[in-house]
Motif scaffolding. Structure first.
Motif, short mmCIF file in Angstrom:
data_model
loop_
_atom_site.label_atom_id
_atom_site.label_comp_id
_atom_site.label_asym_id
_atom_site.label_seq_id
_atom_site.Cartn_x
_atom_site.Cartn_y
_atom_site.Cartn_z
N GLY A 82 0.81 -1.20 0.00
CA GLY A 82 0.00 0.00 0.00
C GLY A 82 0.85 1.25 0.00
O GLY A 82 2.06 1.22 -0.24
N TYR A 83 0.18 2.37 0.29
CA TYR A 83 0.81 3.69 0.26
C TYR A 83 0.79 4.29 1.66
O TYR A 83 -0.17 4.14 2.40
N LEU A 84 1.85 4.99 2.00
CA LEU A 84 1.94 5.71 3.26
C LEU A 84 1.86 7.20 2.93
O LEU A 84 2.74 7.74 2.25
N TYR A 85 0.79 7.83 3.38
CA TYR A 85 0.58 9.25 3.13
C TYR A 85 0.83 10.04 4.40
O TYR A 85 0.70 9.52 5.51
N TYR A 86 1.17 11.32 4.24
CA TYR A 86 1.30 12.20 5.39
C TYR A 86 0.32 13.35 5.22
O TYR A 86 -0.05 13.72 4.11
N SER A 87 -0.14 13.89 6.37
CA SER A 87 -1.16 14.95 6.32
C SER A 87 -0.86 16.08 7.29
O SER A 87 -1.77 16.71 7.82
N SER A 88 0.41 16.33 7.53
CA SER A 88 0.81 17.49 8.32
C SER A 88 2.19 17.91 7.83
O SER A 88 2.99 17.07 7.43
N ARG A 112 17.89 -3.82 -0.08
CA ARG A 112 16.99 -3.07 -0.97
C ARG A 112 17.24 -1.57 -0.75
O ARG A 112 17.32 -1.12 0.39
N PRO A 113 17.31 -0.80 -1.83
CA PRO A 113 17.56 0.63 -1.67
C PRO A 113 16.30 1.37 -1.20
O PRO A 113 15.18 0.99 -1.54
N LEU A 114 16.50 2.42 -0.45
CA LEU A 114 15.40 3.25 0.03
C LEU A 114 14.58 3.81 -1.13
O LEU A 114 13.37 3.95 -1.03
N THR A 115 15.24 4.09 -2.24
CA THR A 115 14.54 4.68 -3.40
C THR A 115 13.49 3.74 -3.99
O THR A 115 12.63 4.19 -4.74
N ASP A 116 13.54 2.44 -3.64
CA ASP A 116 12.48 1.52 -4.08
C ASP A 116 11.16 1.83 -3.39
O ASP A 116 10.10 1.43 -3.88
N PHE A 117 11.20 2.53 -2.27
CA PHE A 117 10.00 2.72 -1.45
C PHE A 117 9.67 4.19 -1.15
O PHE A 117 8.51 4.57 -1.18
N ALA A 118 10.66 4.98 -0.80
CA ALA A 118 10.41 6.38 -0.42
C ALA A 118 10.01 7.19 -1.64
O ALA A 118 10.51 6.97 -2.74
N ASN A 119 9.13 8.12 -1.44
CA ASN A 119 8.65 8.97 -2.53
C ASN A 119 9.59 10.17 -2.69
O ASN A 119 9.31 11.28 -2.23
N PHE A 129 11.45 15.75 -1.27
CA PHE A 129 10.85 14.78 -0.38
C PHE A 129 9.96 15.51 0.60
O PHE A 129 10.35 16.54 1.14
N CYS A 130 8.78 15.00 0.82
CA CYS A 130 7.89 15.52 1.85
C CYS A 130 7.65 17.02 1.64
O CYS A 130 7.75 17.80 2.58
N LYS A 131 7.35 17.40 0.43
CA LYS A 131 7.14 18.81 0.10
C LYS A 131 5.69 19.19 0.38
O LYS A 131 4.77 18.56 -0.12
N GLY A 132 5.48 20.19 1.19
CA GLY A 132 4.14 20.64 1.52
C GLY A 132 3.58 19.98 2.75
O GLY A 132 4.27 19.29 3.49
N SER A 133 2.28 20.19 2.95
CA SER A 133 1.64 19.70 4.17
C SER A 133 0.94 18.36 4.00
O SER A 133 0.38 17.83 4.96
#
Length: 192
Positions: A82-88, A112-119, A129-133
């Motif tokens: 699945g997807y991990l979203y942030y909202s703050s 496994r490299p982090l780039t396989d998973f992190a947006n 990475f993690c741009k905005g709210s």
């Protein structure tokens, strides 16, 4: 001999090594090591992997072989994804990235490299990475997303959204520095 017996008998001083890998039909690994009873004798094996779904195997030294249904390398194949979203909006997005990277490396240790998973994505010379709210923090197997959530707990609000369940049933054949994800493995000892 089966893979479990070979795994039990193999240890550091036996000079185990993958000498060749054949991808033609089923994946076949040529493996050799010193005999566990007579150090001056070399034993040769053909390890055949059936139903391969992923492989990162190459000629290399290997003092260990593990065949298991319980390994973090299997999560992509056996666990809900699945997807991990942030909202703050994070106070420091680089701290968030660092915490996720640290948790990731402790778990995978380079498998496994982090780039396989992190947006993350490149924006010129910088990593975005993690741009905005709000947005997507990462995607991947649920146990990994839960690990990421724990790493950023009290720093940012997150929510896991399931996307699919893989077929499952995979097993991991793990050597020192490489691996194969497959359904089953057979071992045949061959004479030189």
């Amino acid at each position: 001999m089966n893979i479990e017996e070979l795994s039990e008998r193999l240890y550091d001083d036996l000079n185990g090594r993958i000498t060749a890998v054949d991808y033609s039909d089923d994946l076949v690994i040529d493996f050799q090591c010193n005999d566990w009873n007579d150090y001056g004798v070399t034993r040769y094996f053909k390890i055949t992997c059936h139903g391969v779904t992923e492989s990162e195997v190459r000629p290399s030294v290997s003092s260990e072989i593990e065949f298991t249904d319980s390994h973090q390398l299997l999560w992509n194949h056996n666990e809900p994804n699945g997807y991990l979203y942030y909202s703050s909006e994070p106070e420091n997005k680089y701290e968030i990235l660092g915490r996720i990277w640290e948790a990731h490396e402790k778990l995978f240790g380079g498998w496994r490299p982090l780039t396989d998973f992190a947006n993350t994505y490149n924006a010129g010379q910088f990593i975005e990475f993690c741009k905005g709210s709000n947005g997507q923090l990462a995607h991947g197997p649920k146990p990994l997303m839960e690990l990421y959530q724990s790493a950023v707990l009290n720093r940012i609000r997150t929510n896991f959204v399931p996307s699919y369940n893989p077929e499952g049933g995979g097993m991991a054949l793990v050597f020192d520095t490489c691996f194969v994800i497959c359904k089953s493995v057979t071992v045949a000892e061959v004479r030189s």
